[in-house]
Design a protein around this motif. Structure first.
Motif, short mmCIF file in Angstrom:
data_model
loop_
_atom_site.label_atom_id
_atom_site.label_comp_id
_atom_site.label_asym_id
_atom_site.label_seq_id
_atom_site.Cartn_x
_atom_site.Cartn_y
_atom_site.Cartn_z
N ASP A 10 0.84 -1.21 0.00
CA ASP A 10 0.00 0.00 0.00
C ASP A 10 0.87 1.26 0.00
OD1 ASP A 10 -2.27 -1.45 -0.03
OD2 ASP A 10 -2.67 -1.29 2.13
N GLU A 21 -0.67 -11.49 -4.89
CA GLU A 21 -1.68 -10.43 -5.07
C GLU A 21 -1.10 -9.05 -4.76
OE1 GLU A 21 -4.29 -11.27 -6.51
OE2 GLU A 21 -3.93 -13.42 -6.28
N LYS A 22 -0.25 -9.00 -3.75
CA LYS A 22 0.39 -7.72 -3.40
C LYS A 22 1.26 -7.23 -4.56
CE LYS A 22 -0.80 -7.35 1.01
NZ LYS A 22 -1.70 -6.29 1.43
N LYS A 81 2.64 1.71 -3.44
CA LYS A 81 1.77 2.28 -4.47
C LYS A 81 1.83 3.81 -4.47
CE LYS A 81 -2.07 0.08 -3.50
NZ LYS A 81 -3.46 -0.34 -3.41
N GLU A 89 -0.43 -5.22 -7.31
CA GLU A 89 -0.75 -3.83 -6.98
C GLU A 89 0.35 -2.84 -7.41
OE1 GLU A 89 -1.97 -3.21 -2.90
OE2 GLU A 89 -2.90 -5.20 -2.84
#
Ligand code: SF4
Length: 222
Positions: free
Chosen positions: A82, A105-106, A85, A109
């Motif tokens: 997060d 999945e991370k 990003k 991103e």
């Protein structure tokens, strides 16, 4: 803006894999989702660390010159996806991600911002971690379209089944496999003769395999 805990930021020479010898800026993130038997990296958020927001860290990174790329390392940097990003669109350097390749999945991103992926394949015989292939399989699937190679730390306990499984993964995704002998300090945990024999075993099954020990340990640098 959220802050993240950074263990350290330092310039050094990449000592592992096909980019060995390149000057990089290393940004080490705190914390990891694995606990490998051979891990000698200090990444805990006990003791020293700095807390930065994405703008502060981007300004710091962008102030460095004459580096090949920025190595996002850890710990496991994808635990901070997060934060990444928000950070990576602000960085004007090539991005080299060092990851244990378990958080598929991370990775998605931040995939558009990543230039090179240095991904581990965790052998149970060396790490003590069971069943990692299914995570790696998903991870490499998500890496399609980004330059990716896999590092495999091994010791004298490596098995023929593990060699077979690694070669299946390598062939499925066409990625180069980098064999990296486990180190005891600055000494290889296996003999050069054993390491060479293991390379031959891999090459019997898959052609894109290289043996590259950790060069920074021989140079006594970080
Ligand atoms: S994945 Fe890397 S940082 Fe995490 S425990 Fe294993 S060797 Fe250490």
């Amino acid at each position: 803006m959220n802050k993240v805990k950074i263990k350290e930021i330092f310039e050094s020479i990449q000592g592992e894999g096909p980019y060995v010898g390149y000057k990089q800026l290393f940004v080490r993130f705190c914390n990891c989702n694995l606990k490998c038997n051979y891990c000698d990296t200090e990444f805990s958020d006990n003791g020293n660390y700095i807390e930065l927001n994405p703008c502060e860290l981007a300004d710091k990174i962008n102030s460095y010159n004459n580096i090949h790329s920025v190595s996002l390392t850890g710990g496991e940097p994808l635990l901070s996806a997060d934060f990444l990003k928000e950070l990576l669109p602000r960085v004007n350097k090539k991005i080299y991600l060092e990851t244990n390749a378990t958080l598929a999945e991370k990775f998605v991103e931040i995939k558009p911002f990543i230039d090179i992926v240095s991904a581990d394949i965790k052998l149970e015989s060396a790490t003590g971690i069971k069943g990692s292939y299914k995570f790696h399989d998903k991870f490499f699937e998500n890496c399609r379209g980004v330059e990716t190679f896999a590092k495999i730390v091994f010791n004298s306990n490596i098995t023929d089944e593990e060699i077979y499984s690694c070669c299946i993964l390598g062939r499925k995704y066409g990625i180069e496999l980098i064999l990296q002998p486990e180190m005891n300090g600055d000494v290889m945990a296996v003999t050069a003769e054993f390491a060479s024999k293991i390379l031959d075993k891999f090459l019997e099954k898959y052609e894109k395999v290289r043996l590259i020990p950790q060069v920074h340990k021989f140079l006594s640098i970080r």
